[in-house]
Design an enzyme around this catalytic site. Structure first.
Site, PDB file in Angstrom:
ATOM      1  N   LYS A  22      10.692  27.754  57.542  1.00 47.10           N
ATOM      2  CA  LYS A  22      10.214  26.609  56.766  1.00 47.10           C
ATOM      3  C   LYS A  22       9.945  27.024  55.320  1.00 47.10           C
ATOM      4  O   LYS A  22      10.432  26.391  54.383  1.00 47.10           O
ATOM      5  CB  LYS A  22       8.916  26.070  57.385  1.00 47.10           C
ATOM      6  CG  LYS A  22       8.189  25.065  56.506  1.00 47.10           C
ATOM      7  CD  LYS A  22       6.923  24.553  57.147  1.00 47.10           C
ATOM      8  CE  LYS A  22       5.701  25.400  56.956  1.00 47.10           C
ATOM      9  NZ  LYS A  22       5.037  25.285  55.640  1.00 47.10           N
ATOM     10  N   ASN A  23       9.161  28.104  55.139  1.00 47.45           N
ATOM     11  CA  ASN A  23       8.748  28.455  53.783  1.00 47.45           C
ATOM     12  C   ASN A  23       9.906  28.953  52.926  1.00 47.45           C
ATOM     13  O   ASN A  23       9.902  28.770  51.710  1.00 47.45           O
ATOM     14  CB  ASN A  23       7.621  29.492  53.814  1.00 47.45           C
ATOM     15  CG  ASN A  23       6.305  28.874  54.278  1.00 47.45           C
ATOM     16  OD1 ASN A  23       6.196  27.645  54.378  1.00 47.45           O
ATOM     17  ND2 ASN A  23       5.321  29.700  54.564  1.00 47.45           N
ATOM     18  N   CYS A 118      -6.690  21.998  49.334  1.00 49.02           N
ATOM     19  CA  CYS A 118      -6.177  21.642  50.651  1.00 49.02           C
ATOM     20  C   CYS A 118      -7.125  22.199  51.693  1.00 49.02           C
ATOM     21  O   CYS A 118      -8.114  22.828  51.365  1.00 49.02           O
ATOM     22  CB  CYS A 118      -4.768  22.166  50.852  1.00 49.02           C
ATOM     23  SG  CYS A 118      -4.727  23.940  51.021  1.00 49.02           S
ATOM     24  N   ARG A 123      -6.753  26.698  46.486  1.00 49.08           N
ATOM     25  CA  ARG A 123      -5.329  26.933  46.190  1.00 49.08           C
ATOM     26  C   ARG A 123      -4.875  26.441  44.820  1.00 49.08           C
ATOM     27  O   ARG A 123      -4.099  25.492  44.708  1.00 49.08           O
ATOM     28  CB  ARG A 123      -4.453  26.313  47.289  1.00 49.08           C
ATOM     29  CG  ARG A 123      -4.599  27.027  48.593  1.00 49.08           C
ATOM     30  CD  ARG A 123      -3.703  26.480  49.656  1.00 49.08           C
ATOM     31  NE  ARG A 123      -2.406  27.112  49.706  1.00 49.08           N
ATOM     32  CZ  ARG A 123      -1.528  26.906  50.679  1.00 49.08           C
ATOM     33  NH1 ARG A 123      -1.811  26.084  51.649  1.00 49.08           N
ATOM     34  NH2 ARG A 123      -0.373  27.509  50.677  1.00 49.08           N
ATOM     35  N   PRO A 124      -5.331  27.090  43.775  1.00 51.53           N
ATOM     36  CA  PRO A 124      -4.907  26.693  42.431  1.00 51.53           C
ATOM     37  C   PRO A 124      -3.446  27.064  42.171  1.00 51.53           C
ATOM     38  O   PRO A 124      -2.844  27.794  42.957  1.00 51.53           O
ATOM     39  CB  PRO A 124      -5.830  27.497  41.510  1.00 51.53           C
ATOM     40  CG  PRO A 124      -6.252  28.675  42.321  1.00 51.53           C
ATOM     41  CD  PRO A 124      -6.235  28.253  43.758  1.00 51.53           C
ATOM     42  N   ASP A 126      -2.622  28.099  38.878  1.00 48.90           N
ATOM     43  CA  ASP A 126      -2.710  28.678  37.537  1.00 48.90           C
ATOM     44  C   ASP A 126      -1.690  29.792  37.306  1.00 48.90           C
ATOM     45  O   ASP A 126      -1.157  29.928  36.203  1.00 48.90           O
ATOM     46  CB  ASP A 126      -4.141  29.206  37.281  1.00 48.90           C
ATOM     47  CG  ASP A 126      -4.595  30.193  38.355  1.00 48.90           C
ATOM     48  OD1 ASP A 126      -4.380  29.909  39.554  1.00 48.90           O
ATOM     49  OD2 ASP A 126      -5.153  31.247  38.000  1.00 48.90           O
ATOM     50  N   ASP A 308      -0.676  33.620  57.821  1.00 51.27           N
ATOM     51  CA  ASP A 308      -0.161  32.504  58.623  1.00 51.27           C
ATOM     52  C   ASP A 308      -0.092  32.823  60.121  1.00 51.27           C
ATOM     53  O   ASP A 308       0.282  31.959  60.914  1.00 51.27           O
ATOM     54  CB  ASP A 308       1.237  32.093  58.124  1.00 51.27           C
ATOM     55  CG  ASP A 308       1.173  31.316  56.826  1.00 51.27           C
ATOM     56  OD1 ASP A 308       0.070  30.958  56.382  1.00 51.27           O
ATOM     57  OD2 ASP A 308       2.249  31.056  56.237  1.00 51.27           O
ATOM     58  N   ARG A 400       4.986  19.442  60.941  1.00 54.01           N
ATOM     59  CA  ARG A 400       5.326  19.973  59.615  1.00 54.01           C
ATOM     60  C   ARG A 400       6.011  21.322  59.724  1.00 54.01           C
ATOM     61  O   ARG A 400       6.802  21.670  58.857  1.00 54.01           O
ATOM     62  CB  ARG A 400       4.047  20.147  58.779  1.00 54.01           C
ATOM     63  CG  ARG A 400       3.408  18.859  58.316  1.00 54.01           C
ATOM     64  CD  ARG A 400       2.292  19.160  57.356  1.00 54.01           C
ATOM     65  NE  ARG A 400       2.733  20.211  56.435  1.00 54.01           N
ATOM     66  CZ  ARG A 400       1.943  21.134  55.919  1.00 54.01           C
ATOM     67  NH1 ARG A 400       0.667  21.161  56.206  1.00 54.01           N
ATOM     68  NH2 ARG A 400       2.427  22.039  55.096  1.00 54.01           N
TER      69      ARG A 400
HETATM   70  C1  UD1 Z   1       2.681  30.559  50.694  1.00 54.01           C
HETATM   71  C2  UD1 Z   1       3.077  29.934  52.028  1.00 54.01           C
HETATM   72  C3  UD1 Z   1       1.852  29.851  52.951  1.00 54.01           C
HETATM   73  C4  UD1 Z   1       1.198  31.227  53.085  1.00 54.01           C
HETATM   74  C5  UD1 Z   1       0.908  31.829  51.717  1.00 54.01           C
HETATM   75  C6  UD1 Z   1       0.374  33.247  51.788  1.00 54.01           C
HETATM   76  C7  UD1 Z   1       4.854  28.412  51.372  1.00 54.01           C
HETATM   77  C8  UD1 Z   1       5.314  27.010  51.234  1.00 54.01           C
HETATM   78  N1  UD1 Z   1       3.585  28.597  51.763  1.00 54.01           N
HETATM   79  O1  UD1 Z   1       1.740  29.694  50.086  1.00 54.01           O
HETATM   80  O2  UD1 Z   1       2.292  29.385  54.230  1.00 54.01           O
HETATM   81  O3  UD1 Z   1      -0.019  31.081  53.789  1.00 54.01           O
HETATM   82  O4  UD1 Z   1       2.120  31.848  50.926  1.00 54.01           O
HETATM   83  O5  UD1 Z   1       1.260  34.057  52.490  1.00 54.01           O
HETATM   84  O6  UD1 Z   1       5.607  29.338  51.174  1.00 54.01           O
HETATM   85  N2  UD1 Z   1      -3.405  31.659  44.032  1.00 54.01           N
HETATM   86  C9  UD1 Z   1      -4.059  31.491  42.832  1.00 54.01           C
HETATM   87  N3  UD1 Z   1      -3.355  30.908  41.788  1.00 54.01           N
HETATM   88  C10 UD1 Z   1      -2.049  30.516  41.909  1.00 54.01           C
HETATM   89  C11 UD1 Z   1      -1.408  30.704  43.155  1.00 54.01           C
HETATM   90  C12 UD1 Z   1      -2.103  31.290  44.192  1.00 54.01           C
HETATM   91  O7  UD1 Z   1      -5.232  31.840  42.688  1.00 54.01           O
HETATM   92  O8  UD1 Z   1      -1.495  29.995  40.945  1.00 54.01           O
HETATM   93  C13 UD1 Z   1      -4.121  32.265  45.170  1.00 54.01           C
HETATM   94  C14 UD1 Z   1      -4.214  31.326  46.370  1.00 54.01           C
HETATM   95  O9  UD1 Z   1      -5.313  30.443  46.262  1.00 54.01           O
HETATM   96  C15 UD1 Z   1      -4.356  32.295  47.524  1.00 54.01           C
HETATM   97  C16 UD1 Z   1      -3.498  33.485  47.059  1.00 54.01           C
HETATM   98  O10 UD1 Z   1      -3.350  33.347  45.658  1.00 54.01           O
HETATM   99  O11 UD1 Z   1      -5.697  32.717  47.645  1.00 54.01           O
HETATM  100  C17 UD1 Z   1      -2.120  33.564  47.694  1.00 54.01           C
HETATM  101  O12 UD1 Z   1      -1.490  32.306  47.593  1.00 54.01           O
HETATM  102  P1  UD1 Z   1       0.098  32.149  47.488  1.00 54.01           P
HETATM  103  O13 UD1 Z   1       0.747  33.429  47.887  1.00 54.01           O
HETATM  104  O14 UD1 Z   1       0.438  31.568  46.161  1.00 54.01           O
HETATM  105  O15 UD1 Z   1       0.381  31.064  48.614  1.00 54.01           O
HETATM  106  P2  UD1 Z   1       1.395  29.854  48.537  1.00 54.01           P
HETATM  107  O16 UD1 Z   1       2.608  30.245  47.788  1.00 54.01           O
HETATM  108  O17 UD1 Z   1       0.651  28.621  48.145  1.00 54.01           O
END
Ligand code: UD1
Length: 422
Positions: A22-23, A118, A123-124, A126, A308, A400
């Protein structure tokens, strides 16, 4: 609303086919926006998140045709007539933010609704935005949307991510392939989904090196061409079904499963006393004797133990011999399954990002519900091991991310059915 009814106690035996990830699919699909020529994905999973991404891409002007019962996605982004990803779609699925980088790189502008918080944390985004800014994008946050523009085109840059983010790495990587000059991403995510994206982009003509390591180098090109790409197997679906015989007893062969996708997780299973064996068809998993042993787990970015799979592993630990400590280091609020598992008789103590689970042997069936995808499936796993009936409500979370969950588990002997609600 539909629910899933599980009657625990059946030993499992047989094969479970593992779908495409999926991801990975959710990041490969927006890559179509980078080229005027068609991109075709094979081994796509049939999931509601994929339908949401299809809807989003169509709203931008892409054509997405499902072939072979949805396992093939033939996409064409010849005409992008709209550069706005609307709130009504983005709020359904956070991964919608992944159209931002490709739209900006291809069209020089994009307007994407900001995903809110969420169920599993704030989950920002930035890091996505800072990365695109480093490539020369001008960003303006207004009315809940990010307005991005790069009238003169994006320019390569060196970007060091302060923390590992899968989504930010994907978004910035997709933007960088059409930027002028060299981009170096440091502290990039190393997940198999990133490697799969890089492989696909390379087939489309991108020049990328270092995927799967913390440093990815991209030499920008003027345009990308069409390609056909198979989606990598879903390591989270794989890990989930590896846990089914571990918790219920028996032997299951996960077809298409690869050890390199789940190495850290498989090590923990082995430590707990579960047999994991590579076969020509995938991975064979068996629990042959007695209760599993408690093991400690700390989630980490790949190649560490995936966040996950934390909820599903907790379900197994509820039935283990001894005390296990599960530490969640990626998301700040990812133990919502704990109180539901406790309704099934589990002994869990949550303090901040740490859950201490004392194994109770046998869980007891109960009506339960969960607020996210992985939590929901952990309750199904718990139900397989529980005495009596477990009814898992809010099944739309499962739809999903898990295709044919009832068919796959009943195919190996589980007593599980979907009950259609009013
Ligand atoms: C992806 C996966 C999700 C998985 C996660 C971590 C998809 C669609 N989803 O989510 O299933 O649980 O990786 O393996 O691929 N963060 C920030 N700022 C940002 C982005 C992230 O602070 O701009 C933080 C997040 O809040 C979290 C951490 O970084 O604490 C890791 O998040 P991230 O790896 O970005 O997860 P996703 O890509 O959202």
């Amino acid at each position: 609303m539909d629910s899933i009814l599980v009657r625990g106690g059946a030993e499992l035996s047989g094969d479970i086919p593992i779908a495409g990830a999926k991801n990975a699919c959710l990041t490969l699909m927006p890559a179509t926006l980078l080229s005027e020529e068609p991109l075709t994905l094979t081994n796509a999973p049939r999931l509601s998140d994929i339908r949401t991404m299809t809807e989003l891409l169509a709203s931008l002007g892409a054509e997405v045709t499902q072939l072979q019962d949805g396992q093939v996605l033939a996409m064409s982004s010849h005409d992008i007539h709209n550069r706005t990803a609307d709130y009504d779609i983005v709020r359904k699925m956070r991964a919608s933010i992944l159209v931002l980088g490709p739209l900006l790189a291809r069209c020089g502008e994009a307007k994407v609704s900001l995903p809110g918080g969420c169920a599993i944390g704030a989950r920002p985004v930035d890091l996505h935005l800072r990365g695109l800014e480093a490539l020369g994008a001008r960003l303006d946050l207004k009315d809940g949307y990010v307005h991005a523009s790069a009238p003169g085109g994006l320019k390569g840059a060196e970007i060091a991510f302060p923390l590992v983010s899968v989504g930010a790495t994907e978004n910035v990587l997709m933007a960088a392939v059409l930027a002028k000059g060299t981009t170096v991403l440091r502290n990039a995510a190393r997940e198999p989904e990133i490697v799969d994206l890089a492989h696909c982009l390379r087939k489309m003509g991108a020049r990328i090196e270092g995927e799967g390591t913390p440093d990815i180098t991209v030499e920008g090109v003027d345009r990308l061409h069409g390609a056909t790409h198979p989606v990598v197997p879903d390591r989270i679906e794989l890990g989930t079904y590896m846990l089914a015989p571990a918790i219920a007893g028996g032997t299951v062969e996960c077809l298409g499963g690869r050890l390199d996708l789940v190495a850290a997780f498989a090590e923990k299973l082995a430590e707990a006393g579960i047999d994991v064996e590579e076969t020509p068809r995938g991975l064979k998993v068996a629990r042959r004797n007695g209760r599993v042993r408690a093991v400690d787990v700390e989630t980490a970015p790949f190649p560490g133990f995936p966040t996950d799979l934390q909820a599903q592993m907790m379900a197994l630990m509820c039935t283990a011999e001894g005390v296990s400590v599960l530490e969640e280091t990626i998301f700040e609020n990812r133990f919502m399954h704990a109180p539901e598992l406790m309704r099934m008789g589990a002994d869990i103590d949550v303090a901040g990002g740490t859950a201490t689970v004392t194994g109770v042997g046998r869980l007891k069936g109960a009506p339960v519900m969960a607020t996210d995808l992985r939590a929901s499936v952990s309750l199904i796993l718990a139900g397989l091991a529980a005495e009596g009936e477990t009814r898992v409500n809010r099944v739309y979370h499962l739809d999903r991310g898990y295709e044919h969950v009832v068919r796959k588990l009943s195919g190996v002997g589980a007593s599980i059915e979907r009950v259609h609600g009013e």
